[in-house]
Scaffold this active site. Structure first.
Site, short mmCIF file in Angstrom:
data_model
loop_
_atom_site.label_atom_id
_atom_site.label_comp_id
_atom_site.label_asym_id
_atom_site.label_seq_id
_atom_site.Cartn_x
_atom_site.Cartn_y
_atom_site.Cartn_z
N HIS A 18 45.89 -40.26 -17.66
CA HIS A 18 46.93 -41.24 -17.33
C HIS A 18 46.49 -42.16 -16.18
CE1 HIS A 18 50.18 -39.76 -19.91
NE2 HIS A 18 49.55 -38.60 -19.79
N CYS B 121 46.75 -41.25 -23.78
CA CYS B 121 47.14 -39.88 -24.14
C CYS B 121 47.58 -39.83 -25.62
CB CYS B 121 48.23 -39.40 -23.17
SG CYS B 121 48.44 -37.62 -23.19
N GLU C 274 48.02 -44.65 -15.04
CA GLU C 274 49.19 -45.17 -14.34
C GLU C 274 49.68 -44.24 -13.23
OE1 GLU C 274 49.01 -43.91 -17.30
OE2 GLU C 274 50.80 -42.83 -17.92
N GLY D 11 73.77 -48.06 -0.92
CA GLY D 11 72.33 -47.85 -1.10
C GLY D 11 71.60 -49.14 -1.42
N SER E 245 72.47 -50.88 -5.22
CA SER E 245 73.73 -51.60 -5.43
C SER E 245 73.93 -52.71 -4.40
CB SER E 245 74.92 -50.63 -5.42
OG SER E 245 74.97 -49.89 -4.24
#
Ligand code: XMP
Length: 514
Positions: free
Chosen positions: A170, A84, A172, A232, A235
């Site tokens: 793109h 891009c 990706e 979560g 962490s």
């Protein structure tokens, strides 16, 4: 650390870190640097290939980011791929013309025709669906370059030696159907070999943290490390990686912000235990958060106020335990969307990103995506409940009371509604199809009728999304049966009159409402 085979120059596109993630999915690590840091890095490193990312700049804008001085764009030292803006910059610098045409602007899905004899498009279909997002286009190629893809305008270019290339779309982004194949071809052209595996990464993270600690201080006491844990996946996984090396020195701090979901604190304690955490401190701070965050209905303002209280509490704990470091499970996505990566635009202030701590802060997951951390969690033998857990934002239910001031009562209402919907989702066995479920209270009161009486009450919105990396997401459509069951269950509450279902994709919406 092994020397990196791929350098990604970050010109600020929202997708830059997704390039890194996609390469890692293909087994190859990469380093992502803003242009200003490239010269220094190249002094000691010799990549096999360099990718120039997209950007929200036009090459014609004042202050548009440049190709770093020492970056060789002849293709002699390393393979080059501009994506891009990266392609436009290469074309512009090498004597081509970049224009902003009225037609041929592409935002979203597009079909391109490829020259499949070019090695970059090896095994890719001649006509393929891609994701494009650009206003500028290369209208004239630099000398020595040819076009190898078109979609109305020039969609890809190459030099004669196939060493310097550009693609306008793109590869990706998952919406580019064969994007991964294109990136694999690029890796093959650069002679890159697989060099990423989670077990090595865990060791690297442990070494990096120990090195950082030892570099900064030899004072044993100051080597206590505070880690914010939420229960979560990020962490908890970080705690499980650090617990074996830091043992008692790892002080895990959990804050009960008053914005946790039903049963979440208990879950957090169980998860910390399974991560091998020896010291878990739970700080009750619900009243303090409500008092501060409840004063505004503006999304960014709420986040800023939440962050202030969050920081203050951690500082108290750091002082109390005489810690010299704070470590956090911040992910690449958090860093991008809070505008802290290269030159990305700020989308939202994250509660734990970019805080100026008095002690050293470490972010060992800063280059990782959620799915990669899930992989690390599996390698660390954490229970399925941890590595399959859906994300939940740090500011929690504070972000799920929208357009009306947050109060304890409203949070409690959302907490119960969230539990009701989560239970229905479990009952229908569709949790596995949903990346995140959001139930929020909207500041829209409306008229309803309950038991022949007029009521004037709240509205709730239910939103479920499907996504790989939370950079983009699709709305999830519940079945009619589920929609009815959820609506019936939620409107049983005397103050709930209406339930909305939100399937807006990201972009243009974000996952959360604020
Ligand atoms: P958005 O709403 O930006 O969210 O599409 C992407 C993902 O990030 C989570 N999120 C946060 N997580 N602190 C966090 O720990 C935050 O301040 C925060 N804001 C959003 C969101 O729930 C989703 O999973």
């Amino acid at each position: 650390m092994n020397s990196m085979q791929i350098l990604i120059v970050d010109y600020g596109s929202q997708y830059t870190l997704v390039i890194g993630r996609t390469l890692r999915e293909l087994g190859v690590r990469s380093i992502i640097l803003p242009p200003r840091s490239v010269d220094k890095w190249l002094e000691n490193n010799n990549p096999k290939a360099v990718i120039l990312s997209g950007s929200n700049f036009s090459v014609h804008n004042e202050g548009a980011p440049e190709i770093p001085e020492s970056l060789d764009t002849t293709g002699a030292k390393y393979l080059i791929l501009g994506i891009c803006y990266g392609m436009q910059l290469l074309a512009h610098k090498k004597g081509g013309v970049v224009e902003r045409p009225l037609a041929n602007r592409e935002y979203g899905p597009a079909e391109v025709s490829l020259d499949i004899t070019h090695p970059l498009f090896n095994n890719v279909s001649g006509k393929t669906q891609v994701w494009a997002s650009h206003g500028d286009t290369v209208s004239k190629l630099p000398d020595g370059f040819t076009s190898i893809a078109t979609s109305g305008g020039i969609s890809a270019m190459t030099d004669k030696e196939n060493r310097v290339m550009g693609i306008q779309f793109h590869p990706e982004v998952v919406d580019t159907k064969e994007g991964k194949k294109i990136l694999q071809n690029f890796l093959n052209m650069g002679g890159c070999v697989k060099d990423w595996n989670p077990t090595d990464l865990i060791k690297e993270i442990q070494e990096e943290v120990l090195n950082d600690i030892n570099k900064k201080t030899k004072d044993e006491k100051k080597q206590n490390v505070v880690l914010g844990v939420s229960g979560g996946v990020d962490s908890t996984t970080l705690a499980s990686i650090l617990a074996p090396i830091l043992r008692e020195r790892l002080i895990c701090v959990a804050i009960d912000t008053g914005g946790l979901r039903a049963g979440e604190l208990e879950e957090l304690k169980i998860n910390a235990k399974s991560a091998g955490v020896k010291n878990l401190i739970v700080v009750e701070a619900g009243d303090e958060f409500i008092k501060n965050v409840g004063t505004t209905i503006d999304g960014e303002d709420k986040r800023a106020k939440f962050r202030d209280v969050y920081k203050r509490i951690f500082e108290e704990q750091i002082a109390k335990y005489e810690a010299g470091f704070i470590v956090q499970g911040t992910l690449a996505t958090d860093i991008i969307e809070s505008g802290k990566a290269g030159q990305s635009a700020m989308i939202k202030t994250h509660h734990n990103v970019g805080l100026a701590w008095e002690v050293e802060d470490l972010h060992p997951f800063r280059n990782l995506f959620k799915y990669e951390v899930r992989e690390l969690a599996r390698v660390m033998n954490l229970p399925k409940e941890v590595y399959e857990r859906n994300p939940f934002p740090g500011p929690g239910l504070f972000l799920r009371v929208v357009g009306t001031p947050v109060s304890k009562e409203k949070i409690e209402l959302v907490r119960q509604a969230d539990k009701t919907v989560s239970d229905i989702v479990k009952k229908y066995n569709v949790a596995k199809d949903i990346s995140q479920l959001i139930v929020a209270l909207l500041g829209v009161n409306s008229v309803g009728v309950k038991g022949d009486e007029r009521v004037y009450g709240h509205s709730l919105v239910v939103r479920a999304v499907q996504t790989v990396d939370f950079m983009t997401a699709k709305g999830y459509y519940f079945s009619e049966e589920m929609v009815n069951e959820i609506t019936n269950a939620l409107t049983k509450h005397k103050d709930i009159v209406r339930v909305f279902f939100d399937v807006t994709p990201k972009p243009p919406a974000t996952t959360e409402f604020e």
